[in-house]
Design a protein around this motif. Structure first.
Motif, PDB file in Angstrom:
ATOM      1  N   GLY A  70       0.640  -1.087   0.035  1.00  0.00           N
ATOM      2  CA  GLY A  70      -0.203   0.026   0.048  1.00  0.00           C
ATOM      3  C   GLY A  70       0.906   1.071   0.066  1.00  0.00           C
ATOM      4  O   GLY A  70       1.880   1.443   0.587  1.00  0.00           O
ATOM      5  N   TYR A  71       0.216   2.108  -0.728  1.00  0.00           N
ATOM      6  CA  TYR A  71       1.085   3.502  -0.933  1.00  0.00           C
ATOM      7  C   TYR A  71       0.095   4.603  -0.997  1.00  0.00           C
ATOM      8  O   TYR A  71      -0.809   4.180  -1.993  1.00  0.00           O
ATOM      9  CB  TYR A  71       2.124   3.552  -1.515  1.00  0.00           C
ATOM     10  CG  TYR A  71       2.089   3.317  -3.006  1.00  0.00           C
ATOM     11  CD1 TYR A  71       1.710   4.504  -3.967  1.00  0.00           C
ATOM     12  CD2 TYR A  71       2.075   2.006  -3.767  1.00  0.00           C
ATOM     13  CE1 TYR A  71       1.414   4.021  -5.295  1.00  0.00           C
ATOM     14  CE2 TYR A  71       2.105   1.764  -4.819  1.00  0.00           C
ATOM     15  CZ  TYR A  71       1.635   2.838  -5.734  1.00  0.00           C
ATOM     16  OH  TYR A  71       1.509   2.738  -6.891  1.00  0.00           O
ATOM     17  N   ASP A  72       0.067   6.026  -0.697  1.00  0.00           N
ATOM     18  CA  ASP A  72      -0.917   6.865  -0.858  1.00  0.00           C
ATOM     19  C   ASP A  72      -2.071   5.949  -0.623  1.00  0.00           C
ATOM     20  O   ASP A  72      -2.498   5.598   0.524  1.00  0.00           O
ATOM     21  CB  ASP A  72      -0.685   7.416  -2.201  1.00  0.00           C
ATOM     22  CG  ASP A  72       0.645   7.983  -2.495  1.00  0.00           C
ATOM     23  OD1 ASP A  72       1.293   8.648  -1.346  1.00  0.00           O
ATOM     24  OD2 ASP A  72       1.235   8.183  -3.495  1.00  0.00           O
ATOM     25  N   ASP A  73      -3.185   6.200  -1.530  1.00  0.00           N
ATOM     26  CA  ASP A  73      -4.584   5.586  -1.401  1.00  0.00           C
ATOM     27  C   ASP A  73      -4.624   4.127  -2.084  1.00  0.00           C
ATOM     28  O   ASP A  73      -5.790   3.717  -2.346  1.00  0.00           O
ATOM     29  CB  ASP A  73      -5.478   6.625  -1.754  1.00  0.00           C
ATOM     30  CG  ASP A  73      -5.670   8.115  -0.855  1.00  0.00           C
ATOM     31  OD1 ASP A  73      -5.312   7.722   0.320  1.00  0.00           O
ATOM     32  OD2 ASP A  73      -6.065   8.839  -1.342  1.00  0.00           O
ATOM     33  N   GLN A  74      -3.578   3.649  -2.758  1.00  0.00           N
ATOM     34  CA  GLN A  74      -3.423   2.479  -3.417  1.00  0.00           C
ATOM     35  C   GLN A  74      -3.387   1.456  -2.488  1.00  0.00           C
ATOM     36  O   GLN A  74      -2.193   1.291  -1.683  1.00  0.00           O
ATOM     37  CB  GLN A  74      -2.740   2.702  -4.574  1.00  0.00           C
ATOM     38  CG  GLN A  74      -3.058   3.853  -5.431  1.00  0.00           C
ATOM     39  CD  GLN A  74      -2.221   3.957  -6.889  1.00  0.00           C
ATOM     40  OE1 GLN A  74      -2.121   2.697  -7.361  1.00  0.00           O
ATOM     41  NE2 GLN A  74      -1.857   4.953  -7.284  1.00  0.00           N
ATOM     42  N   VAL A  75      -3.689   0.103  -3.021  1.00  0.00           N
ATOM     43  CA  VAL A  75      -3.269  -1.164  -2.150  1.00  0.00           C
ATOM     44  C   VAL A  75      -3.465  -2.060  -3.366  1.00  0.00           C
ATOM     45  O   VAL A  75      -4.660  -2.189  -4.067  1.00  0.00           O
ATOM     46  CB  VAL A  75      -4.313  -1.556  -0.942  1.00  0.00           C
ATOM     47  CG1 VAL A  75      -3.782  -3.023  -0.630  1.00  0.00           C
ATOM     48  CG2 VAL A  75      -4.108  -0.732   0.055  1.00  0.00           C
ATOM     49  N   PHE A  76      -2.208  -2.931  -3.283  1.00  0.00           N
ATOM     50  CA  PHE A  76      -2.448  -3.856  -4.549  1.00  0.00           C
ATOM     51  C   PHE A  76      -1.763  -5.136  -4.184  1.00  0.00           C
ATOM     52  O   PHE A  76      -0.767  -4.921  -3.150  1.00  0.00           O
ATOM     53  CB  PHE A  76      -2.022  -3.392  -5.794  1.00  0.00           C
ATOM     54  CG  PHE A  76      -0.607  -3.050  -6.035  1.00  0.00           C
ATOM     55  CD1 PHE A  76      -0.075  -1.852  -5.457  1.00  0.00           C
ATOM     56  CD2 PHE A  76       0.369  -4.165  -6.280  1.00  0.00           C
ATOM     57  CE1 PHE A  76       1.097  -1.591  -5.516  1.00  0.00           C
ATOM     58  CE2 PHE A  76       1.698  -3.514  -6.438  1.00  0.00           C
ATOM     59  CZ  PHE A  76       2.057  -2.536  -6.036  1.00  0.00           C
ATOM     60  N   VAL A  77      -1.869  -6.355  -4.590  1.00  0.00           N
ATOM     61  CA  VAL A  77      -1.169  -7.509  -4.205  1.00  0.00           C
ATOM     62  C   VAL A  77      -0.413  -7.734  -5.534  1.00  0.00           C
ATOM     63  O   VAL A  77      -0.537  -7.804  -6.719  1.00  0.00           O
ATOM     64  CB  VAL A  77      -2.066  -8.808  -4.321  1.00  0.00           C
ATOM     65  CG1 VAL A  77      -1.319 -10.060  -4.118  1.00  0.00           C
ATOM     66  CG2 VAL A  77      -3.390  -8.490  -3.143  1.00  0.00           C
ATOM     67  N   ALA A  78       1.032  -7.800  -5.339  1.00  0.00           N
ATOM     68  CA  ALA A  78       2.147  -8.031  -6.023  1.00  0.00           C
ATOM     69  C   ALA A  78       2.428  -9.497  -6.117  1.00  0.00           C
ATOM     70  O   ALA A  78       2.980  -9.928  -4.779  1.00  0.00           O
ATOM     71  CB  ALA A  78       3.370  -7.080  -5.739  1.00  0.00           C
ATOM     72  N   PRO A  79       2.272 -10.199  -7.100  1.00  0.00           N
ATOM     73  CA  PRO A  79       2.762 -11.547  -7.298  1.00  0.00           C
ATOM     74  C   PRO A  79       4.250 -11.766  -7.164  1.00  0.00           C
ATOM     75  O   PRO A  79       4.811 -10.641  -7.655  1.00  0.00           O
ATOM     76  CB  PRO A  79       1.795 -12.175  -8.333  1.00  0.00           C
ATOM     77  CG  PRO A  79       1.525 -11.113  -8.951  1.00  0.00           C
ATOM     78  CD  PRO A  79       1.359  -9.889  -8.006  1.00  0.00           C
ATOM     79  N   ALA A  80       4.986 -12.904  -7.228  1.00  0.00           N
ATOM     80  CA  ALA A  80       6.358 -13.059  -7.593  1.00  0.00           C
ATOM     81  C   ALA A  80       6.618 -12.541  -8.888  1.00  0.00           C
ATOM     82  O   ALA A  80       5.802 -12.770 -10.025  1.00  0.00           O
ATOM     83  CB  ALA A  80       6.752 -14.606  -7.628  1.00  0.00           C
ATOM     84  N   GLY A  81       7.624 -12.030  -9.107  1.00  0.00           N
ATOM     85  CA  GLY A  81       7.950 -11.448 -10.297  1.00  0.00           C
ATOM     86  C   GLY A  81       7.781 -10.044 -10.436  1.00  0.00           C
ATOM     87  O   GLY A  81       8.122  -9.137 -11.370  1.00  0.00           O
TER      88      GLY A  81
END
Length: 147
Positions: A70-81
């Motif tokens: 998460g950063y600023d107002d964004q959250v995301f899932v980062a998979p391998a790679g």
């Protein structure tokens, strides 16, 4: 003084530091590179730091599992790679996903993360973090934890 070339093999890794539930291995300190730092970070599912910011850039490359970033107002899932870059001054956090994970992190020139991680390992006992001690160490190392 000019930095010297060096190689760090797995059998020569320093002891992993216990940092808020993560195991962080310093692969290259700013003292060794005379600039940036490189870390190997392992985390159990759900582990990771609270939202924070600092005056150095930080980049992450997820090598195993997934990491919710998460950063600023964004959250995301980062998979391998996945590669993620966080500029200095950006409030950010992350949590290792299902089954835990691993990533390489790199700080920009002037980063203070190896000192921060060492101080947390020395000062904040394992288990649920002592937030008062964590905030004190963060402040000492130039890291802001909002709230």
């Amino acid at each position: 003084m000019k930095p010297e070339p060096f190689v760090v093999t797995p059998d020569a890794y320093a002891r992993p530091l216990n940092v808020v539930g993560e195991k962080i291995t310093v692969l290259a300190s700013s003292a060794a590179t005379q600039g940036y730092e490189v870390f190997l970070q392992h985390g159990e599912e759900g582990s990771g730091p609270p939202p924070h910011s600092h005056d150095w850039d930080e980049s992450f490359y997820v090598t195993r599992g997934s990491v919710e970033i998460g950063y600023d107002d964004q959250v995301f899932v980062a998979p391998a790679g996945t590669f993620v870059h966080i500029p200095a001054g950006t409030t950010h956090s992350f949590r290792f996903g299902t089954g835990g994970g691993e990533m390489i992190s790199v700080t920009s020139h002037g980063g203070n993360a190896s000192h921060l991680f060492s101080r947390i390992d020395e000062t904040v006992p394992p288990g649920p973090p002592d937030l008062e001690k964590l905030h004190a160490v963060a402040q000492e190392c130039g890291v802001t934890i909002p709230g």
